[in-house]
Design a protein around this motif. Structure first.
Motif, PDB file in Angstrom:
ATOM      1  N   UNK A 170       0.853  -1.193   0.000  1.00 28.50           N
ATOM      2  CA  UNK A 170       0.000   0.000   0.000  1.00 28.50           C
ATOM      3  C   UNK A 170       0.888   1.242   0.000  1.00 28.50           C
ATOM      4  N   UNK A 171       0.478   2.299  -0.700  1.00 35.34           N
ATOM      5  CA  UNK A 171       1.281   3.531  -0.679  1.00 35.34           C
ATOM      6  C   UNK A 171       1.466   4.023   0.757  1.00 35.34           C
ATOM      7  N   UNK A 190       1.564   6.856   1.994  1.00 41.01           N
ATOM      8  CA  UNK A 190       0.785   8.015   2.462  1.00 41.01           C
ATOM      9  C   UNK A 190      -0.525   7.586   3.119  1.00 41.01           C
ATOM     10  N   UNK A 191      -0.935   6.308   2.951  1.00 43.88           N
ATOM     11  CA  UNK A 191      -2.254   5.900   3.451  1.00 43.88           C
ATOM     12  C   UNK A 191      -2.347   5.929   4.972  1.00 43.88           C
ATOM     13  N   UNK A 192      -1.335   5.400   5.657  1.00 42.51           N
ATOM     14  CA  UNK A 192      -1.429   5.301   7.119  1.00 42.51           C
ATOM     15  C   UNK A 192      -1.616   6.674   7.769  1.00 42.51           C
ATOM     16  N   UNK A 230      -2.766   9.296   6.472  1.00 44.33           N
ATOM     17  CA  UNK A 230      -4.048   9.847   6.050  1.00 44.33           C
ATOM     18  C   UNK A 230      -5.208   9.222   6.835  1.00 44.33           C
ATOM     19  N   UNK A 231      -5.121   7.905   7.095  1.00 49.72           N
ATOM     20  CA  UNK A 231      -6.168   7.223   7.870  1.00 49.72           C
ATOM     21  C   UNK A 231      -6.164   7.724   9.320  1.00 49.72           C
ATOM     22  N   UNK A 232      -4.983   7.801   9.910  1.00 49.99           N
ATOM     23  CA  UNK A 232      -4.911   8.236  11.315  1.00 49.99           C
ATOM     24  C   UNK A 232      -5.380   9.678  11.455  1.00 49.99           C
ATOM     25  N   UNK A 261      -7.587  11.146   9.530  1.00 42.00           N
ATOM     26  CA  UNK A 261      -9.045  11.169   9.371  1.00 42.00           C
ATOM     27  C   UNK A 261      -9.748  10.749  10.662  1.00 42.00           C
ATOM     28  N   UNK A 262      -9.079   9.912  11.462  1.00 40.64           N
ATOM     29  CA  UNK A 262      -9.675   9.438  12.716  1.00 40.64           C
ATOM     30  C   UNK A 262      -9.218  10.282  13.908  1.00 40.64           C
ATOM     31  N   UNK A 300      -6.424  10.309  15.198  1.00 36.03           N
ATOM     32  CA  UNK A 300      -5.586   9.466  16.072  1.00 36.03           C
ATOM     33  C   UNK A 300      -4.120   9.864  16.000  1.00 36.03           C
ATOM     34  N   UNK A 341       0.485  10.693  18.319  1.00 39.82           N
ATOM     35  CA  UNK A 341       1.091   9.738  17.410  1.00 39.82           C
ATOM     36  C   UNK A 341       1.543  10.488  16.155  1.00 39.82           C
ATOM     37  N   UNK A 342       2.778  10.281  15.706  1.00 36.64           N
ATOM     38  CA  UNK A 342       3.275  11.027  14.546  1.00 36.64           C
ATOM     39  C   UNK A 342       3.916  10.066  13.556  1.00 36.64           C
ATOM     40  N   UNK A 343       3.603  10.263  12.289  1.00 33.79           N
ATOM     41  CA  UNK A 343       4.126   9.388  11.242  1.00 33.79           C
ATOM     42  C   UNK A 343       4.784  10.224  10.165  1.00 33.79           C
ATOM     43  N   UNK A 372      -3.594  -1.026  11.069  1.00 33.21           N
ATOM     44  CA  UNK A 372      -3.430  -0.507   9.696  1.00 33.21           C
ATOM     45  C   UNK A 372      -2.107  -1.016   9.116  1.00 33.21           C
ATOM     46  N   UNK A 412      -2.841  -3.247   5.855  1.00 30.37           N
ATOM     47  CA  UNK A 412      -3.075  -2.342   4.725  1.00 30.37           C
ATOM     48  C   UNK A 412      -2.588  -2.942   3.389  1.00 30.37           C
ATOM     49  N   UNK A 413      -1.466  -3.658   3.400  1.00 26.21           N
ATOM     50  CA  UNK A 413      -0.964  -4.194   2.128  1.00 26.21           C
ATOM     51  C   UNK A 413      -1.928  -5.222   1.544  1.00 26.21           C
ATOM     52  N   UNK A 472      -5.090  -3.446   0.342  1.00 26.46           N
ATOM     53  CA  UNK A 472      -4.775  -2.689  -0.881  1.00 26.46           C
ATOM     54  C   UNK A 472      -4.627  -3.636  -2.074  1.00 26.46           C
ATOM     55  N   UNK A 493      -8.629   3.329   2.813  1.00 29.36           N
ATOM     56  CA  UNK A 493      -8.927   4.418   3.754  1.00 29.36           C
ATOM     57  C   UNK A 493     -10.316   4.219   4.374  1.00 29.36           C
ATOM     58  N   UNK A 502     -11.359   3.388   8.332  1.00 27.91           N
ATOM     59  CA  UNK A 502     -12.165   4.370   9.063  1.00 27.91           C
ATOM     60  C   UNK A 502     -13.437   3.701   9.589  1.00 27.91           C
ATOM     61  N   UNK A 556     -12.579   1.297  12.471  1.00 26.69           N
ATOM     62  CA  UNK A 556     -12.318   1.973  13.751  1.00 26.69           C
ATOM     63  C   UNK A 556     -13.630   2.358  14.429  1.00 26.69           C
ATOM     64  N   UNK A 557     -14.550   2.940  13.613  1.00 23.86           N
ATOM     65  CA  UNK A 557     -15.837   3.351  14.191  1.00 23.86           C
ATOM     66  C   UNK A 557     -16.593   2.145  14.760  1.00 23.86           C
ATOM     67  N   UNK A 600       5.836   4.578  -7.559  1.00 20.77           N
ATOM     68  CA  UNK A 600       5.722   3.850  -6.303  1.00 20.77           C
ATOM     69  C   UNK A 600       6.651   2.637  -6.326  1.00 20.77           C
TER      70      UNK A 600
END
Lengths: 252, 192
Positions: free
Chosen positions: A15-16, A18-20, A22-24, A26-27, A29, A72-74, B27, B31-32, B35, B53, B57, B60-61, B112
């Motif tokens: 997976x790219x 940037x996804x993780x 972006x997901x965190x 959005x939540x 987190x 949390x920081x990525x 995640x 995720x892999x 994806x 994504x 999300x 989690x909810x 990528x």
């Protein structure tokens, strides 16, 4: 495993990265962060989906940023497109402009102080008391100082442009020398500012029209020596028949 | 900065104790797989990113609503795919109203580095595209089962949980799907 199964397994991809973040984000987190060039060296800039949450000189952090950041920081290689343009512009111009910032983790007073601070143009300085007066809390200069000392987004929110009421440059979270250097980069000479402070000069007046300004106000900078008057106080300027400048709004 | 790979076995227990603290590792671990499966099921890696994504999300909810004991007992691989399949179906439905604009460019991202991985076994982008086409031609239950079994790597019981079909049916779906893939001739065979 048959040949066809092996070939199907080879369709697995990563997976790219940037996804993780972006997901965190959005939540709510965690924040994503990256390193960008700042006016006095590289900066860590962190953000969530609402805007920038932190800005820290890389040199000021011992060890990984992840440990220094309150959430949390990525790390990501570069900011997403919605952030990149405004961030580049803010760093190039010294103005927040359309850069979104997320101050929602802060108290209301600190948010107001930081928003007001962001209005100070590059190359100009204001005393703590100015922000207090602008917010209608003229007695709160000390609280303003505390709010600015805990600015999570320094440099982008230019708390280095706020100085002591007596005109001295004063303290900075990352050391007085960085504050002076940030001001020099914007064309302010900190030694000249402190020289005025030692003479207890706080305002500069123009005789036509009769207005008075903070010494770094762009109106004051345009004055030639023979039209320039120095004042030690608001009262002195008012007694001489001068009115406060509408651009820099010098406070009592 | 490389993070150590989290242990998948410990995740349900950690989710029960500290959902917010453990979720990033969920995640990281899954995720892999999601994806990779979503790229095949949506036929588009931008859609696949959106699927990943949205799946996490929604996951989690849902986890927020679950009592700790239920989180501790989850089999995450199959459970996440229950959500991901639903998200893929919705995407696909929305997408099928538009003309199919899928091209090699959207399946293989040259910028990528991860996109290079399949090329090690497969003969480059053309073969990746060829397998995508063949998978897309399968009936949906077989396609889902084959992708989850052989691209994602789920167990039959997890696929059964994700698709809501009995384990025996899932095994038959995978078997029939593979048989069919073997029988679909490649483009070269048709044209030569």
């Amino acid at each position: 495993m048959t040949d066809i199964e092996r070939r199907l397994r080879a369709l697995r991809a990563r997976a790219p990265r940037r996804l993780l973040p972006s997901i965190l984000a959005a939540l709510a987190l965690g924040d994503a962060y990256t390193v960008v060039d700042g006016p006095v060296g590289p900066l860590y800039v962190a953000w969530n989906d609402r805007g920038v949450t932190a800005c820290v000189p890389v040199a000021a952090v011992d060890g990984p940023f992840e440990d220094a950041h309150p959430r949390h920081a990525i790390r990501v290689d570069e900011p997403p497109p919605w952030l990149r343009g405004p961030l580049d512009r803010a760093l190039a111009t010294g103005r927040l402009g359309d850069l979104p910032v997320d101050l929602s983790a802060l108290g209301e007073f600190q948010r107001l102080v930081l928003r007001k601070c962001a209005e100070i143009p590059p190359g100009q300085i204001r005393p703590y008391g100015w922000i207090a007066a602008e917010l209608g809390r003229p007695g709160a200069a000390r609280a303003v100082g505390t709010a600015l000392a805990r600015n999570p987004i320094p440099i982008l929110i230019p708390c280095h442009r706020v100085v002591r009421t007596d005109g001295r440059i004063g303290r900075y979270a990352y050391g007085t020398e960085m504050k002076r250097e940030l001001l020099r980069r914007e064309g302010v000479d900190p030694d000249a500012v402190e020289a005025l402070a030692r003479r207890r000069i706080r305002y500069v007046g123009s005789d036509t029209p009769k207005t008075y300004c903070y010494p770094t106000c762009h109106h004051a900078a345009r004055l030639s020596a023979d039209h320039r008057v120095a004042f030690r106080s608001h009262a002195e300027a008012e007694a001489a028949g001068y009115r406060p400048c509408r651009a820099c709004r010098p406070a009592a | 900065m490389m993070q150590p790979t989290p242990n998948p076995e410990s995740l349900p227990g950690r989710l029960a104790d500290d959902l917010d603290g453990a979720f990033a590792d969920v995640v990281r671990v899954y995720q892999d797989g999601i994806y990779s499966g979503a790229v095949q099921l949506t036929r588009d890696r931008h859609d696949a990113e959106d699927v990943v994504q949205e799946t996490f999300v929604r996951a989690y909810r849902a986890l927020q609503r679950y009592p700790a004991r239920r989180r501790a007992e989850l089999r995450l691989g199959g459970w996440l795919w229950t959500i991901a399949l639903d998200v893929c179906r919705n995407r696909h439905r929305a997408r099928s109203r538009r003309p199919d604009e899928t091209t090699l460019a959207v399946l293989v991202d040259p910028s990528d580095p991860a996109a290079d991985d399949p090329a090690a076994v497969l003969d480059g982008a053309a073969e990746i595209e060829e397998w995508r086409r063949r998978l897309a031609d399968l009936p949906e239950p077989q396609r889902n089962a084959v992708v989850l079994r052989h691209v994602v790597g789920l167990g039959y019981d997890e696929i059964a949980a994700a698709t809501g079909r009995p384990v025996g049916t899932v095994k038959a779906d995978v078997h029939r799907g593979i048989r069919r893939l073997e029988r679909i001739p490649t483009v070269e065979e048709v044209t030569s």
